[in-house]
Design a protein around this motif. Sequence first.
Motif, PDB file in Angstrom:
ATOM      1  N   SER A 168       0.826  -1.208   0.000  1.00 26.42           N
ATOM      2  CA  SER A 168       0.000   0.000   0.000  1.00 26.42           C
ATOM      3  C   SER A 168       0.858   1.255   0.000  1.00 26.42           C
ATOM      4  O   SER A 168       0.577   2.227  -0.698  1.00 26.42           O
ATOM      5  N   SER A 205       1.411   6.781  -6.616  1.00 27.32           N
ATOM      6  CA  SER A 205       0.299   7.693  -6.914  1.00 27.32           C
ATOM      7  C   SER A 205       0.681   9.127  -6.578  1.00 27.32           C
ATOM      8  O   SER A 205       0.354  10.064  -7.297  1.00 27.32           O
ATOM      9  N   SER A 216      -8.390   4.819  -2.205  1.00 28.09           N
ATOM     10  CA  SER A 216      -8.110   3.703  -3.108  1.00 28.09           C
ATOM     11  C   SER A 216      -9.392   2.943  -3.454  1.00 28.09           C
ATOM     12  O   SER A 216      -9.599   2.542  -4.606  1.00 28.09           O
TER      13      SER A 216
END
Length: 524
Positions: free
Chosen positions: A172, A179, A211
């Motif tokens: 993550s 991102s 997300s």
Amino acid sequence: MADSMESLEHKLAYFHDATGIQDLALSTQILEAHGWNLDAAISAMVDMRPRDSAAIGPASAPHPDEQQAAAAGSASFSDRLTNSNPKTNFTNSANVDGLPAAPGTSGRTASSSHYAVSAQHEDELLLASEINGHVATNHIYSTLLWKLVTLPFSIIRGSYNIMYSAMGMGMSIAGGAISYSLGALRWSEGRVADGRASLLPLPVGAAEASSFVRNFEREYGDYHPHFQTTTFMDALRRATAEFKLLFVYLHSPEHVDSPAFCERTLCAEAVVQFVNENFVSWGADVRSSEGFQMSNSLRASTFPFCAVVMSSSNQRIALLQQLEGLKSASELLAILQRVVEEQGSILVAARADQEERTLNRRLREEQDVAYRAALQADQEREQRRQEEAERAAREAAEAETKRKEEEAAAAEAANIAAEREAALERRRQEKAISLGLEPEKGPNVTQVVIRFPNGERRERRFHCSATVQSVYDYVDSLGSFDVVKYSLVSNFPRTVYDQEKLSLPLKDAGLHPHASLFVQVEES
């Protein structure tokens, strides 16, 4: 030390709410075995133990599939995500985070009477829920020996889950970094939609929510309920602030009914409009950490899973409605409308109460402003009055000082004049004494006539051997004028008898046998 004990008690309460284990000693042992790591302990217990439908509430009617799963004790959480019956019947509302289900509801609907019950009734409901939890726990963990035997396996399973969670968190974080880098590039090129770029990292829960929304829009389009890209508690706080209920959707991508539910039900125009108008929405993927925790807290047994919750007292969450399985848009809309109708009076009362508090606060603020303004005006008037009094006192003091100075100056001038007059009087007396008696007329006697500037005329006889100084002494003894510096002058011939001639006898000075002199005042 007190903060540490409070933290341990908080972890025990959270572990109890998430797992439903009522035994305090067993909960303490499990948490100590996992180093008081809540995520590891909860994950280990949820993955180990069988699902017991009795934890939902005493009025629940467990589905036959759930009974079979509880008896087998081997169905994992991933199996429930993919194999649960989507047509599970609804039961009464579940107890979320220790709060009892609202009585008198049907189809997992909590009526508004839940918020009207007395504190004693709520305590009774909590006690009943705890008794049911103990029954379910005693059914699963029958003896303490079984608990001690399974504890090492829990530790091993917890360690594995910790490693798995760490790997998932690493992925993550890596995805978030990518991102963020792409977002920074878009921002540097001036292609950010709102013209701003966030340079601060998002919390884990908020990042998971963002997300989830991105993945949901990639799969089902951007027309859907407006899911909050924040943590669950932030979304709940926003719903409370807006006097709305919180609509929760837990998404299981592996479940066969999830695509159909999202496309035909959740993204239906009527559902989207109604949810956006009457609810604050929050969604999560059950594979994420917060989504997984919420699925345990809400006792999700099958998917798709929706719930309607609201905040309650003591930082608890009240579960008002729970929907499990595939539902049509009309069915979902009807259930949500019924929940809004039942809870509408509570929200209206809360909004009215908040508006009343706001109005009272604004009124108090206005009164405070008016009071402060009046107080300031009074203080300014008092200050001006004091300044006027001080100025008047200062002027009076200055006038008194000036009067005293004038009186002192006048007294000093009078003293000086008196002293001068006394000095003149003493000089006149001394001069008169020094002249002696006026001689009789004779050949050796000089007749002198003195004329003063004011027209006064005086005569006196002097012996011819007397000096000019004797004539000056005579003039001084008369006291006819206060002039100190003067000269005696004769006209024919004009002669000034000054300091050089004071010692000359009258006969030698040309004033015998008679002379006429006038007093000539000299400027000082």
